[in-house]
Design a protein around this motif. Sequence first.
Motif: not given
Lengths: 220, 288
Positions: A139-144, B17-20, B132, B135-136
């Motif tokens: 999930n989107y933490i990779q963007i950071f 990377p968030s994908w599987y 997204q 989530t954040f």
Amino acid sequence: MLNVTHIDLGGCEGCSVALLRAMLNAKNCNFKSRLTGEFDGDGDVVMVSGPICMNDSEKIEMLKELRKKAKLLIAFGSCAAVGGITRYCRGGQQPKPHHMTFQPINAVVTVDYAIPGCPPSPRMIQPFMNALANGKQSNYIQIFKAVAEVKKLSGFDLIDDIVLQNICISCGACVLSCPTGAMHMVSGKPDLIVEKCIRCGTCYVRCPRASQLLIRRYLK
Amino acid sequence: MSKSIPTAYKEVFKMMPSWYLEKPLGDYVAIYMGKAGRKIAAEGAAGGGAITSFLCYLLDNGIIDGVVAARKSKGLEGEIVVARTREDIIKSAGSRWQVLPFTLKLKETIENESLRSMAIVGLPCQINFLRQMKTFPLLETDFSNKISMLISLFCFGTFAQESILSYVREKYGIEPSSIEEIKISQKALKFIGNKEVEIKFDEITKYTQVGCLLCPDYTGVASDISAGTIEDKTFIIVRNNEANEMLKDANKKGYIEIENVNETEIERVERKATEKIKRASRYIAQLL
Ligand code: SF4
Ligand code: SF4
Ligand code: SF4
Ligand code: SF4
């Protein structure tokens, strides 16, 4: 329990206030900040807000020290993350130095995660801490993580990298995410009103194409 | 599955990377074939299919107070519609949820309509963006807490409007300004304007937006529920238990009819998803 410590290097305090608002009630975090008089430079997670002044050797040394001790160093807010408005605005204010002496903190140290936003909303902080605590890299933490590698990020870059490369899909996510209304649609594609852009970088990380490219480019 | 999708796949997952990895349909808890149930079919919403009926269920049971989706307004242009009653939903059902980017006016619409808990039906890219945001929430104005359910429609790409409109003018003499409606079926687009012409997708896929060629997400892996039409039924991917319970309840109450899907059907959709991932991987390599 995460030990989180915060220091502001000279931002407008918007980021500090956002952090205080969120962290004082945060679950699973032990929070210390210079603002609450508890700063001791120790912490698994060090949150830095505000840009670093390249003429201020004392601050630079301090930042380097923090990096040595920190397990994770987080650039919180656009100033610390990508330079933001401090580096960019011109007003001839006293005292000098010029704004260009302010840089994102990755000009001096390696950063683990950089969170754009001017300031990032307090509501995003708890989920972010949770993500750090459970170590899930999905999930989107990779963007950071990817943003931590770049030294600038703004509406200008979005126009250059996405719109002018013709890979914009006209979804409007950037327009929806711009806090100042600097992005608007012209003939179905985003265009930038340059005077309004505070270079916060939010539009960039929210663009489905741009965030995808960021990760692909910087996280190998 | 994993053997047939080699490096191209891994490349794309490095980028997302968030994908599987090795899961072309993303993570899911159940897959069904669905269609509108007795209760809805009786009200004459046969064209709507399982998702329309499911949305009615969500409204009727107070799980949501509105549905936000895109619909064609004129030609290929889209507009946001907010459906607040099941009549609204059923009424717009015949027009099919439109395949067009639409996040732009979302914030305004949500504020104006004072929605508190909504379902959003969108394309994978939009659902990804909304997830997204949920989530954040980076902005104070992010309305993440108002989104109760994200429903993604399968998408293999959308058209570059200007290119396709000039193509149909050059080749078929349809004036863009005269186009009243464009009907989308599984294999073709039907333009209705100063002339009526049906054009097969194969003929016009080259007018896909370049940005879509970089998009690796066919089903919308960030959704709660993803859905795509296969023949006259809906292929439904359910990504969490909560959504699954709701679907089962809607089934029990006669809003929808769901049945299990056999492996062959799943593989068919997986192949399509993999094809999109490979395409994205190719184009992104060119770009970097
Ligand atoms: S990012 Fe914005 S809110 Fe944060 S310190 Fe800089 S100017 Fe202030
Ligand atoms: S266009 Fe808006 S969101 Fe993007 S960097 Fe400028 S101010 Fe921030
Ligand atoms: S978010 Fe990106 S793809 Fe969407 S309209 Fe803006 S620039 Fe285009
Ligand atoms: S192909 Fe991807 S980017 Fe293009 S409309 Fe579909 S989901 Fe969005």
